[in-house]
Write a protein that holds these residues in place. Structure first.
Motif, PDB file in Angstrom:
ATOM      1  N   ARG A 260     104.967 121.079  17.870  1.00 52.86           N
ATOM      2  CA  ARG A 260     104.652 119.662  18.122  1.00 52.86           C
ATOM      3  C   ARG A 260     105.319 118.772  17.069  1.00 52.86           C
ATOM      4  NH1 ARG A 260      99.373 119.916  18.734  1.00 52.86           N
ATOM      5  NH2 ARG A 260      99.525 119.890  20.984  1.00 52.86           N
ATOM      6  N   ARG A 261     105.222 119.151  15.803  1.00 53.67           N
ATOM      7  CA  ARG A 261     105.858 118.359  14.730  1.00 53.67           C
ATOM      8  C   ARG A 261     107.371 118.334  14.881  1.00 53.67           C
ATOM      9  NH1 ARG A 261     102.137 121.025  11.398  1.00 53.67           N
ATOM     10  NH2 ARG A 261     103.805 122.335  10.602  1.00 53.67           N
ATOM     11  N   ALA A 262     107.962 119.465  15.258  1.00 53.84           N
ATOM     12  CA  ALA A 262     109.418 119.516  15.451  1.00 53.84           C
ATOM     13  C   ALA A 262     109.843 118.609  16.602  1.00 53.84           C
ATOM     14  CB  ALA A 262     109.870 120.953  15.699  1.00 53.84           C
ATOM     15  N   VAL A 263     109.055 118.580  17.678  1.00 58.36           N
ATOM     16  CA  VAL A 263     109.362 117.713  18.816  1.00 58.36           C
ATOM     17  C   VAL A 263     109.226 116.245  18.399  1.00 58.36           C
ATOM     18  CG1 VAL A 263     108.550 116.968  21.109  1.00 58.36           C
ATOM     19  CG2 VAL A 263     108.794 119.401  20.595  1.00 58.36           C
ATOM     20  N   GLU A 264     108.132 115.913  17.728  1.00 61.69           N
ATOM     21  CA  GLU A 264     107.900 114.528  17.299  1.00 61.69           C
ATOM     22  C   GLU A 264     108.996 114.032  16.364  1.00 61.69           C
ATOM     23  OE1 GLU A 264     103.953 114.717  15.685  1.00 61.69           O
ATOM     24  OE2 GLU A 264     103.018 114.664  17.669  1.00 61.69           O
ATOM     25  N   ASN A 265     109.525 114.921  15.521  1.00 58.81           N
ATOM     26  CA  ASN A 265     110.589 114.562  14.584  1.00 58.81           C
ATOM     27  C   ASN A 265     111.983 114.710  15.190  1.00 58.81           C
ATOM     28  OD1 ASN A 265     108.777 113.935  12.523  1.00 58.81           O
ATOM     29  ND2 ASN A 265     108.652 116.063  11.875  1.00 58.81           N
ATOM     30  N   LYS A 266     112.026 114.976  16.505  1.00 57.57           N
ATOM     31  CA  LYS A 266     113.285 115.141  17.242  1.00 57.57           C
ATOM     32  C   LYS A 266     114.186 116.221  16.632  1.00 57.57           C
ATOM     33  CE  LYS A 266     113.245 110.400  19.021  1.00 57.57           C
ATOM     34  NZ  LYS A 266     112.027 110.584  19.663  1.00 57.57           N
ATOM     35  N   GLN A 267     113.541 117.311  16.180  1.00 59.33           N
ATOM     36  CA  GLN A 267     114.271 118.438  15.594  1.00 59.33           C
ATOM     37  C   GLN A 267     114.386 119.608  16.562  1.00 59.33           C
ATOM     38  OE1 GLN A 267     111.493 118.761  12.298  1.00 59.33           O
ATOM     39  NE2 GLN A 267     113.153 118.280  10.875  1.00 59.33           N
ATOM     40  N   ALA A 268     113.488 119.681  17.532  1.00 57.59           N
ATOM     41  CA  ALA A 268     113.457 120.824  18.449  1.00 57.59           C
ATOM     42  C   ALA A 268     114.451 120.620  19.584  1.00 57.59           C
ATOM     43  CB  ALA A 268     112.054 121.017  19.007  1.00 57.59           C
ATOM     44  N   ARG A 269     115.159 121.674  19.915  1.00 57.34           N
ATOM     45  CA  ARG A 269     116.073 121.644  21.056  1.00 57.34           C
ATOM     46  C   ARG A 269     115.242 121.723  22.342  1.00 57.34           C
ATOM     47  NH1 ARG A 269     119.644 125.907  19.909  1.00 57.34           N
ATOM     48  NH2 ARG A 269     118.254 127.301  20.970  1.00 57.34           N
ATOM     49  N   PRO A 270     115.646 121.027  23.409  1.00 53.46           N
ATOM     50  CA  PRO A 270     114.884 121.109  24.668  1.00 53.46           C
ATOM     51  C   PRO A 270     114.880 122.542  25.224  1.00 53.46           C
ATOM     52  CG  PRO A 270     116.431 119.276  24.716  1.00 53.46           C
ATOM     53  CD  PRO A 270     116.748 120.091  23.489  1.00 53.46           C
ATOM     54  N   THR A 271     113.702 123.094  25.378  1.00 55.42           N
ATOM     55  CA  THR A 271     113.517 124.439  25.913  1.00 55.42           C
ATOM     56  C   THR A 271     112.297 124.417  26.833  1.00 55.42           C
ATOM     57  OG1 THR A 271     112.024 125.134  24.141  1.00 55.42           O
ATOM     58  CG2 THR A 271     114.390 125.532  23.784  1.00 55.42           C
ATOM     59  N   TYR A 272     112.035 125.542  27.454  1.00 54.46           N
ATOM     60  CA  TYR A 272     110.825 125.687  28.261  1.00 54.46           C
ATOM     61  C   TYR A 272     109.588 125.378  27.407  1.00 54.46           C
ATOM     62  CZ  TYR A 272     107.092 128.003  30.849  1.00 54.46           C
ATOM     63  OH  TYR A 272     105.929 128.285  31.499  1.00 54.46           O
ATOM     64  N   ALA A 273     109.567 125.860  26.163  1.00 58.51           N
ATOM     65  CA  ALA A 273     108.415 125.655  25.278  1.00 58.51           C
ATOM     66  C   ALA A 273     108.214 124.177  24.971  1.00 58.51           C
ATOM     67  CB  ALA A 273     108.588 126.452  23.989  1.00 58.51           C
ATOM     68  N   THR A 274     109.279 123.440  24.691  1.00 61.96           N
ATOM     69  CA  THR A 274     109.131 122.019  24.384  1.00 61.96           C
ATOM     70  C   THR A 274     108.726 121.245  25.637  1.00 61.96           C
ATOM     71  OG1 THR A 274     111.505 121.580  24.678  1.00 61.96           O
ATOM     72  CG2 THR A 274     110.747 122.062  22.448  1.00 61.96           C
ATOM     73  N   ALA A 275     109.290 121.605  26.793  1.00 56.02           N
ATOM     74  CA  ALA A 275     108.935 120.933  28.041  1.00 56.02           C
ATOM     75  C   ALA A 275     107.461 121.183  28.388  1.00 56.02           C
ATOM     76  CB  ALA A 275     109.848 121.400  29.171  1.00 56.02           C
ATOM     77  N   THR A 276     107.000 122.393  28.172  1.00 55.81           N
ATOM     78  CA  THR A 276     105.595 122.726  28.446  1.00 55.81           C
ATOM     79  C   THR A 276     104.680 121.938  27.521  1.00 55.81           C
ATOM     80  OG1 THR A 276     106.229 124.929  29.191  1.00 55.81           O
ATOM     81  CG2 THR A 276     103.927 124.611  28.580  1.00 55.81           C
ATOM     82  N   LEU A 277     105.021 121.864  26.252  1.00 49.04           N
ATOM     83  CA  LEU A 277     104.228 121.113  25.278  1.00 49.04           C
ATOM     84  C   LEU A 277     104.168 119.638  25.674  1.00 49.04           C
ATOM     85  CD1 LEU A 277     102.737 121.099  22.527  1.00 49.04           C
ATOM     86  CD2 LEU A 277     104.931 120.547  21.492  1.00 49.04           C
ATOM     87  N   GLN A 278     105.304 119.065  26.049  1.00 47.73           N
ATOM     88  CA  GLN A 278     105.342 117.653  26.427  1.00 47.73           C
ATOM     89  C   GLN A 278     104.587 117.402  27.731  1.00 47.73           C
ATOM     90  OE1 GLN A 278     109.605 117.345  26.060  1.00 47.73           O
ATOM     91  NE2 GLN A 278     109.413 116.150  24.180  1.00 47.73           N
ATOM     92  N   ALA A 279     104.625 118.350  28.666  1.00 49.02           N
ATOM     93  CA  ALA A 279     103.900 118.203  29.927  1.00 49.02           C
ATOM     94  C   ALA A 279     102.390 118.196  29.691  1.00 49.02           C
ATOM     95  CB  ALA A 279     104.281 119.320  30.896  1.00 49.02           C
ATOM     96  N   LYS A 280     101.924 118.975  28.719  1.00 46.53           N
ATOM     97  CA  LYS A 280     100.489 119.021  28.403  1.00 46.53           C
ATOM     98  C   LYS A 280     100.014 117.709  27.771  1.00 46.53           C
ATOM     99  CE  LYS A 280     100.078 123.980  27.712  1.00 46.53           C
ATOM    100  NZ  LYS A 280      99.850 125.049  26.746  1.00 46.53           N
ATOM    101  N   ARG A 281     100.924 117.031  27.058  1.00 44.64           N
ATOM    102  CA  ARG A 281     100.563 115.792  26.372  1.00 44.64           C
ATOM    103  C   ARG A 281     100.504 114.609  27.324  1.00 44.64           C
ATOM    104  NH1 ARG A 281     104.502 115.650  21.375  1.00 44.64           N
ATOM    105  NH2 ARG A 281     104.382 113.483  21.935  1.00 44.64           N
ATOM    106  N   SER A 282     101.215 114.681  28.460  1.00 46.35           N
ATOM    107  CA  SER A 282     101.233 113.521  29.365  1.00 46.35           C
ATOM    108  C   SER A 282     100.104 113.536  30.350  1.00 46.35           C
ATOM    109  CB  SER A 282     102.538 113.384  30.102  1.00 46.35           C
ATOM    110  OG  SER A 282     103.215 114.567  30.327  1.00 46.35           O
TER     111      SER A 282
END
Length: 137
Positions: A115-137
């Motif tokens: 979550r911190r890596a995504v918020e800081n725009k450090q994480a590359r878009p992957t299934y894991a980041t997409a799943t995390l973002q889908a749970k937040r919306s």
């Protein structure tokens, strides 16, 4: 009139067309191989591959804190080989179910780390980041 089947849950876009594979390997650090005759210094290496490339990685050592890594933020410390190059798919017993990876990932704070890596725009878009973002919306 037949009932309309339920609409399947939408898969995050990053997952479309890319298989998600999860692995766990027991290892002994090379430096400890001959120091510990009882092999108590064994650890576990976990990997989540999004298609051919690693998305998340963990190292669990008996005598130090876990190492959590995500694609984009930690590329220099992560496995650089493609899934095919690792040979993991041919290693009997190495592949685990997604829940086997995610339970351990969550236990050691991986969700918050990602979550911190995504918020800081450090994480590359992957299934894991997409799943995390889908749970937040």
């Amino acid at each position: 009139m037949s009932a309309v089947p339920p609409v399947p849950p939408r898969q995050p876009q990053a997952a479309q067309g890319r298989p998600q594979r999860y692995f766990r390997i027991l290892f002994i650090r090379p430096a400890d191989q001959y120091k510990d005759p009882n092999n108590k210094k064994k650890g576990w290496w976990y990997a989540h591959f999004d298609g051919q490339w690693i998305a998340r990685q963990m190292e669990l050592h008996p005598d130090k804190p876990p190492i959590l890594l995500v694609a984009g933020k930690d590329d220099m410390e992560m496995c650089e080989l493609s899934l095919e190059e690792t040979g993991l798919t041919r290693k009997q017993g190495a592949e685990i179910l997604p829940r086997g990876f995610d339970d351990v990932w969550e236990q050691w704070g991986g969700v918050e780390y990602l979550r911190r890596a995504v918020e800081n725009k450090q994480a590359r878009p992957t299934y894991a980041t997409a799943t995390l973002q889908a749970k937040r919306s």
